[in-house]
Write a protein that holds these residues in place. Structure first.
Motif, mmCIF file in Angstrom:
data_model
loop_
_atom_site.group_PDB
_atom_site.id
_atom_site.type_symbol
_atom_site.label_atom_id
_atom_site.label_comp_id
_atom_site.label_asym_id
_atom_site.label_seq_id
_atom_site.Cartn_x
_atom_site.Cartn_y
_atom_site.Cartn_z
ATOM 1 N N GLU A 62 3.353 0.974 3.269
ATOM 2 C CA GLU A 62 3.806 2.140 4.043
ATOM 3 C C GLU A 62 5.068 2.736 3.427
ATOM 4 N N TRP A 63 6.052 1.885 3.157
ATOM 5 C CA TRP A 63 7.309 2.378 2.611
ATOM 6 C C TRP A 63 7.160 2.884 1.185
ATOM 7 N N SER A 64 6.241 2.309 0.427
ATOM 8 C CA SER A 64 5.994 2.784 -0.930
ATOM 9 C C SER A 64 5.486 4.220 -0.913
ATOM 10 N N GLY A 65 4.667 4.545 0.075
ATOM 11 C CA GLY A 65 4.126 5.895 0.202
ATOM 12 C C GLY A 65 5.057 6.883 0.866
ATOM 13 N N ALA A 66 6.229 6.418 1.327
ATOM 14 C CA ALA A 66 7.145 7.298 2.051
ATOM 15 C C ALA A 66 7.881 8.275 1.133
ATOM 16 N N GLY A 67 7.941 7.969 -0.155
ATOM 17 C CA GLY A 67 8.595 8.873 -1.099
ATOM 18 C C GLY A 67 10.093 8.991 -0.913
ATOM 19 N N VAL A 68 10.748 7.903 -0.509
ATOM 20 C CA VAL A 68 12.192 7.942 -0.289
ATOM 21 C C VAL A 68 12.940 7.394 -1.501
ATOM 22 N N ALA A 69 14.215 7.764 -1.576
ATOM 23 C CA ALA A 69 15.075 7.241 -2.630
ATOM 24 C C ALA A 69 15.381 5.779 -2.343
ATOM 25 N N GLY A 70 15.909 5.110 -3.324
ATOM 26 C CA GLY A 70 16.237 3.702 -3.183
ATOM 27 C C GLY A 70 15.290 2.863 -4.014
ATOM 28 N N GLN A 71 15.226 1.589 -3.685
ATOM 29 C CA GLN A 71 14.394 0.666 -4.447
ATOM 30 C C GLN A 71 13.573 -0.192 -3.493
ATOM 31 N N LEU A 72 12.297 -0.358 -3.791
ATOM 32 C CA LEU A 72 11.419 -1.215 -3.007
ATOM 33 C C LEU A 72 11.049 -2.421 -3.853
ATOM 34 N N VAL A 73 11.173 -3.600 -3.272
ATOM 35 C CA VAL A 73 10.779 -4.840 -3.933
ATOM 36 C C VAL A 73 9.536 -5.349 -3.204
ATOM 37 N N ASP A 74 8.441 -5.498 -3.931
ATOM 38 C CA ASP A 74 7.195 -5.934 -3.318
ATOM 39 C C ASP A 74 7.310 -7.348 -2.759
ATOM 40 N N PRO A 75 6.578 -7.631 -1.696
ATOM 41 C CA PRO A 75 6.635 -8.958 -1.083
ATOM 42 C C PRO A 75 6.093 -10.060 -1.989
ATOM 43 N N VAL A 76 6.693 -11.227 -1.846
ATOM 44 C CA VAL A 76 6.259 -12.441 -2.536
ATOM 45 C C VAL A 76 6.277 -13.583 -1.527
ATOM 46 N N ASP A 77 5.489 -14.616 -1.816
ATOM 47 C CA ASP A 77 5.505 -15.813 -0.991
ATOM 48 C C ASP A 77 6.744 -16.634 -1.307
ATOM 49 N N THR A 78 7.364 -17.181 -0.285
ATOM 50 C CA THR A 78 8.543 -18.020 -0.470
ATOM 51 C C THR A 78 8.176 -19.475 -0.187
ATOM 52 N N PRO A 79 8.973 -20.418 -0.695
ATOM 53 C CA PRO A 79 8.692 -21.826 -0.431
ATOM 54 C C PRO A 79 8.920 -22.223 1.030
ATOM 55 N N TYR A 80 9.547 -21.359 1.815
ATOM 56 C CA TYR A 80 9.810 -21.680 3.210
ATOM 57 C C TYR A 80 8.845 -20.971 4.160
ATOM 58 N N GLY A 81 7.670 -20.579 3.644
ATOM 59 C CA GLY A 81 6.603 -20.105 4.508
ATOM 60 C C GLY A 81 6.643 -18.651 4.923
ATOM 61 N N MET A 82 7.418 -17.854 4.221
ATOM 62 C CA MET A 82 7.490 -16.422 4.534
ATOM 63 C C MET A 82 6.944 -15.615 3.359
ATOM 64 N N ARG A 83 6.452 -14.436 3.665
ATOM 65 C CA ARG A 83 6.113 -13.442 2.643
ATOM 66 C C ARG A 83 7.167 -12.366 2.806
ATOM 67 N N GLU A 84 8.008 -12.181 1.778
ATOM 68 C CA GLU A 84 9.184 -11.319 1.904
ATOM 69 C C GLU A 84 9.250 -10.251 0.826
ATOM 70 N N GLY A 85 9.727 -9.090 1.245
ATOM 71 C CA GLY A 85 10.009 -7.979 0.348
ATOM 72 C C GLY A 85 11.358 -7.393 0.723
ATOM 73 N N ALA A 86 11.694 -6.287 0.084
ATOM 74 C CA ALA A 86 13.000 -5.682 0.364
ATOM 75 C C ALA A 86 12.985 -4.193 0.035
ATOM 76 N N HIS A 87 13.884 -3.498 0.690
ATOM 77 C CA HIS A 87 14.174 -2.098 0.364
ATOM 78 C C HIS A 87 15.694 -1.987 0.272
ATOM 79 N N ILE A 88 16.159 -1.373 -0.787
ATOM 80 C CA ILE A 88 17.584 -1.078 -0.945
ATOM 81 C C ILE A 88 17.723 0.428 -0.798
ATOM 82 N N ASP A 89 18.461 0.859 0.219
ATOM 83 C CA ASP A 89 18.582 2.293 0.469
ATOM 84 C C ASP A 89 19.571 2.927 -0.522
ATOM 85 N N PRO A 90 19.695 4.249 -0.526
ATOM 86 C CA PRO A 90 20.564 4.918 -1.503
ATOM 87 C C PRO A 90 22.043 4.533 -1.412
ATOM 88 N N TRP A 91 22.461 3.898 -0.322
ATOM 89 C CA TRP A 91 23.859 3.498 -0.145
ATOM 90 C C TRP A 91 24.081 2.032 -0.457
#
Length: 118
Positions: free
Chosen positions: A77-106
């Motif tokens: 959803e956020w990839s298609g939003a066309g916003v500035a910043g950086q999106l990091v795709d989700p990955v599996d973590t050793p603690y049982g979560m699937r995590e990603g990130a977005h860094i906004d322009p600030w």
């Protein structure tokens, strides 16, 4: 004993009008509270957007963790939003979560995650 009823991250932004548009494009409902402050809400999450004169996105330490039902769906959803910043795709973590990130322009880090489905 006092009961905690919620929390909200306060994120510094350079321009609340631009921040309102940015977070609106990410699916948040944004309400302005004067010229220097806004509230971004989505489902059970509220983020406070506070105008700050000098922000260095390269050294910002502001962050929030967002628990979501499907990290991959949110990343798409956020990839298609066309916003500035950086999106990091989700990955599996050793603690049982699937995590990603977005860094906004600030430079605010929004980490998001969902439990890995068995």
């Amino acid at each position: 004993m006092t009961t905690f009823t919620g929390s909200a991250a306060i994120l510094p932004v350079g321009d609340p009008t631009t921040a309102a548009a940015h977070y609106g494009a990410l699916g948040f409902t944004v309400d302005r509270s004067g010229p220097y402050y806004a509230f971004a809400r989505r489902d059970e999450v509220t983020l406070h957007l506070a105008a700050v004169d000098r922000i260095d996105p390269g050294t910002s330490n502001s962050a929030a963790y967002l628990y979501v039902s499907d990290a991959d769906a949110l990343a798409a959803e956020w990839s298609g939003a066309g916003v500035a910043g950086q999106l990091v795709d989700p990955v599996d973590t050793p603690y049982g979560m699937r995590e990603g990130a977005h860094i906004d322009p600030w430079g605010n880090l929004l980490r998001f995650g969902s439990r890995i489905r068995a």
